[in-house]
Design a protein around this motif. Structure first.
Motif, PDB file in Angstrom:
ATOM      1  N   UNK A  78      18.119  31.541  43.424  1.00 63.84           N
ATOM      2  CA  UNK A  78      19.231  31.000  43.876  1.00 63.84           C
ATOM      3  C   UNK A  78      19.491  29.531  44.243  1.00 63.84           C
ATOM      4  N   UNK A  79      18.168  28.741  44.255  1.00 62.53           N
ATOM      5  CA  UNK A  79      18.305  27.384  44.550  1.00 62.53           C
ATOM      6  C   UNK A  79      18.162  26.679  43.242  1.00 62.53           C
ATOM      7  N   UNK A  80      18.745  25.149  43.309  1.00 58.76           N
ATOM      8  CA  UNK A  80      18.753  24.278  42.222  1.00 58.76           C
ATOM      9  C   UNK A  80      20.087  24.513  41.310  1.00 58.76           C
ATOM     10  N   UNK A  81      20.125  23.558  40.491  1.00 60.94           N
ATOM     11  CA  UNK A  81      21.155  23.475  39.556  1.00 60.94           C
ATOM     12  C   UNK A  81      21.361  24.663  38.607  1.00 60.94           C
ATOM     13  N   UNK A  82      22.542  24.957  37.946  1.00 57.99           N
ATOM     14  CA  UNK A  82      22.378  26.142  37.282  1.00 57.99           C
ATOM     15  C   UNK A  82      21.588  26.109  36.086  1.00 57.99           C
ATOM     16  N   UNK A  83      21.464  24.951  35.397  1.00 61.68           N
ATOM     17  CA  UNK A  83      20.637  24.825  34.255  1.00 61.68           C
ATOM     18  C   UNK A  83      19.054  25.094  34.543  1.00 61.68           C
ATOM     19  N   UNK A  84      18.743  24.414  35.765  1.00 62.79           N
ATOM     20  CA  UNK A  84      17.248  24.517  36.335  1.00 62.79           C
ATOM     21  C   UNK A  84      16.957  26.115  36.620  1.00 62.79           C
ATOM     22  N   UNK A  85      18.162  26.732  37.236  1.00 62.18           N
ATOM     23  CA  UNK A  85      17.805  28.117  37.542  1.00 62.18           C
ATOM     24  C   UNK A  85      17.650  29.030  36.490  1.00 62.18           C
ATOM     25  N   UNK A  86      18.470  28.701  35.464  1.00 61.44           N
ATOM     26  CA  UNK A  86      18.491  29.494  34.094  1.00 61.44           C
ATOM     27  C   UNK A  86      17.022  29.344  33.676  1.00 61.44           C
ATOM     28  N   UNK A  87      16.469  28.087  33.401  1.00 61.05           N
ATOM     29  CA  UNK A  87      15.278  27.721  33.158  1.00 61.05           C
ATOM     30  C   UNK A  87      14.011  28.522  34.065  1.00 61.05           C
ATOM     31  N   UNK A 117      25.178  43.195  41.269  1.00 56.97           N
ATOM     32  CA  UNK A 117      24.828  41.887  41.389  1.00 56.97           C
ATOM     33  C   UNK A 117      25.865  41.073  42.284  1.00 56.97           C
ATOM     34  N   UNK A 118      26.999  41.592  41.852  1.00 55.40           N
ATOM     35  CA  UNK A 118      28.064  40.877  42.615  1.00 55.40           C
ATOM     36  C   UNK A 118      28.303  41.167  44.282  1.00 55.40           C
ATOM     37  N   UNK A 119      27.887  42.696  44.481  1.00 53.93           N
ATOM     38  CA  UNK A 119      27.588  43.063  45.953  1.00 53.93           C
ATOM     39  C   UNK A 119      26.462  42.426  46.654  1.00 53.93           C
ATOM     40  N   UNK A 120      25.395  42.077  45.903  1.00 53.25           N
ATOM     41  CA  UNK A 120      24.275  41.418  46.579  1.00 53.25           C
ATOM     42  C   UNK A 120      24.749  40.056  47.019  1.00 53.25           C
ATOM     43  N   UNK A 121      25.624  39.435  46.002  1.00 49.66           N
ATOM     44  CA  UNK A 121      25.975  37.760  46.309  1.00 49.66           C
ATOM     45  C   UNK A 121      26.887  37.996  47.411  1.00 49.66           C
ATOM     46  N   UNK A 122      27.778  38.818  47.770  1.00 47.96           N
ATOM     47  CA  UNK A 122      28.887  38.791  48.680  1.00 47.96           C
ATOM     48  C   UNK A 122      27.878  38.996  49.881  1.00 47.96           C
ATOM     49  N   UNK A 123      27.046  39.959  49.751  1.00 54.43           N
ATOM     50  CA  UNK A 123      26.162  40.118  50.982  1.00 54.43           C
ATOM     51  C   UNK A 123      25.396  38.781  51.567  1.00 54.43           C
ATOM     52  N   UNK A 124      24.876  38.128  50.385  1.00 53.97           N
ATOM     53  CA  UNK A 124      24.312  36.862  50.995  1.00 53.97           C
ATOM     54  C   UNK A 124      25.265  35.903  51.499  1.00 53.97           C
ATOM     55  N   UNK A 129      30.536  40.496  53.066  1.00 54.46           N
ATOM     56  CA  UNK A 129      30.383  42.002  53.481  1.00 54.46           C
ATOM     57  C   UNK A 129      28.904  42.130  53.561  1.00 54.46           C
ATOM     58  N   UNK A 130      28.524  43.234  54.143  1.00 48.63           N
ATOM     59  CA  UNK A 130      27.390  43.829  54.046  1.00 48.63           C
ATOM     60  C   UNK A 130      26.777  44.929  53.326  1.00 48.63           C
ATOM     61  N   UNK A 131      26.050  44.948  52.521  1.00 50.43           N
ATOM     62  CA  UNK A 131      25.621  45.845  51.435  1.00 50.43           C
ATOM     63  C   UNK A 131      24.491  46.831  52.169  1.00 50.43           C
ATOM     64  N   UNK A 132      24.983  48.115  52.685  1.00 51.38           N
ATOM     65  CA  UNK A 132      24.250  48.926  53.268  1.00 51.38           C
ATOM     66  C   UNK A 132      23.601  49.809  52.594  1.00 51.38           C
ATOM     67  N   UNK A 133      23.833  50.215  51.396  1.00 58.44           N
ATOM     68  CA  UNK A 133      23.336  51.051  50.485  1.00 58.44           C
ATOM     69  C   UNK A 133      23.950  50.895  49.282  1.00 58.44           C
ATOM     70  N   UNK A 134      23.078  50.815  48.206  1.00 55.44           N
ATOM     71  CA  UNK A 134      23.511  50.765  46.517  1.00 55.44           C
ATOM     72  C   UNK A 134      22.567  52.136  45.909  1.00 55.44           C
ATOM     73  N   UNK A 135      22.844  52.975  45.933  1.00 55.53           N
ATOM     74  CA  UNK A 135      22.098  54.291  44.981  1.00 55.53           C
ATOM     75  C   UNK A 135      22.534  54.502  43.685  1.00 55.53           C
ATOM     76  N   UNK A 136      21.725  53.824  42.479  1.00 56.86           N
ATOM     77  CA  UNK A 136      22.165  54.375  41.327  1.00 56.86           C
ATOM     78  C   UNK A 136      21.669  55.801  40.962  1.00 56.86           C
TER      79      UNK A 136
END
Length: 274
Positions: free
Chosen positions: A47-56, A132-139, A143-150
């Protein structure tokens, strides 16, 4: 051939000692949603650094985890050959299951990972994208992601009209916190592979489960059933199917586009409990 896993405890402990908290978090995410693309892993774990650095950094991490044998890299590449390693798909191996000390499907023995068909992978990745989108919104604090059951942790069972055992198998069960409210939903991701009669049958099964009262007794509220689709045309067709169901059951359902899933889930029209 699918074979049960048998690993010496000492080997599992040695592997576990070589994994960082971030490594273990990636394995746990794969255990939850089954498949993730490299892009999704990057968004979850780097989650830190430039997009290119994060991908690497994500590429290096997943190469190392693949060599350790705790994840499996599938031969298919999302986005075609030009996507290169950034388009790889990953799953949790039997060794990874052992490291996490989790069971195989439905609590059974751990099994070696095998390749699934592309359309099934696409479906799992679409479900994973919502996570993934719900985790991003939680961060972000949206919103707060309270549960995600697959699957299969989110499956429900109840007795049918004739006393037979009936199952509903959502793609996910989600609980979202926003202000002083909780919103819950059963998620059905539709990539236009199911016929409309099948959609109607699945929807009716949710109504039957709602009428059984079991979920309300357990959770205090019946979640919305949210169908998420790729196109507006498909949305309209599924909405038409729902419009033919019993009037009292129609209010259980929402239909929306996949990209709008997180916003719909945190809206005031979801199953809510104060």
């Amino acid at each position: 051939m699918v074979r049960p896993l048998s690993l010496p405890t000492a080997r599992v402990e040695r592997l576990r000692s070589r994994l960082s908290p971030r490594d273990l978090a990636v394995l746990a995410s794969l255990d939850r949603v089954r498949l993730l693309s490299l892009n999704q892993i990057r968004r979850l774990a780097v989650t830190d650094g430039s997009p290119r650095a994060r991908t690497r950094r994500a590429q290096l991490m997943m190469t190392r985890l693949t060599k350790l044998g705790v994840v499996v890299r599938f031969s298919r590449i999302i986005g075609g050959v030009r996507a290169g390693s950034s388009g790889y798909i990953y799953g949790l191996s039997d060794v990874g299951q052992a490291v996490l000390n989790t069971d195989g499907p439905l609590g059974g023995r751990r099994r070696r990972v095998w390749e699934s068909k592309p359309y099934f992978q696409d479906h799992m990745l679409a479900v994973a994208e919502l996570y993934v989108q719900l985790v991003e919104r939680h961060r972000e604090g949206t919103t707060e992601l309270l549960a995600y059951d697959a699957e299969p942790a989110n499956w429900r069972h109840f007795s049918g009209a004739g006393g037979e055992l009936v199952q509903i198998k959502p793609d996910a069960y989600v609980r979202i916190g926003r202000a002083a409210m909780e919103y819950s939903a059963f998620i059905e991701v539709d990539l236009s592979t199911e016929t409309l009669p099948t959609i109607q049958k699945k929807s009716q099964r949710y109504i039957d489960y709602w009428r059984s009262g079991m979920e309300q007794q357990w959770r205090g509220v019946f979640p919305k059933v949210l169908w998420l689709v790729e196109t507006e045309r498909r949305r309209d067709r599924i909405a038409s199917v729902i419009g033919k169901l019993a009037l009292d059951g129609q209010t259980l359902f929402d239909v929306g586009l996949l990209n709008d899933g997180p916003q719909i889930l945190s809206g005031s029209n979801q199953g809510a409990a104060a």
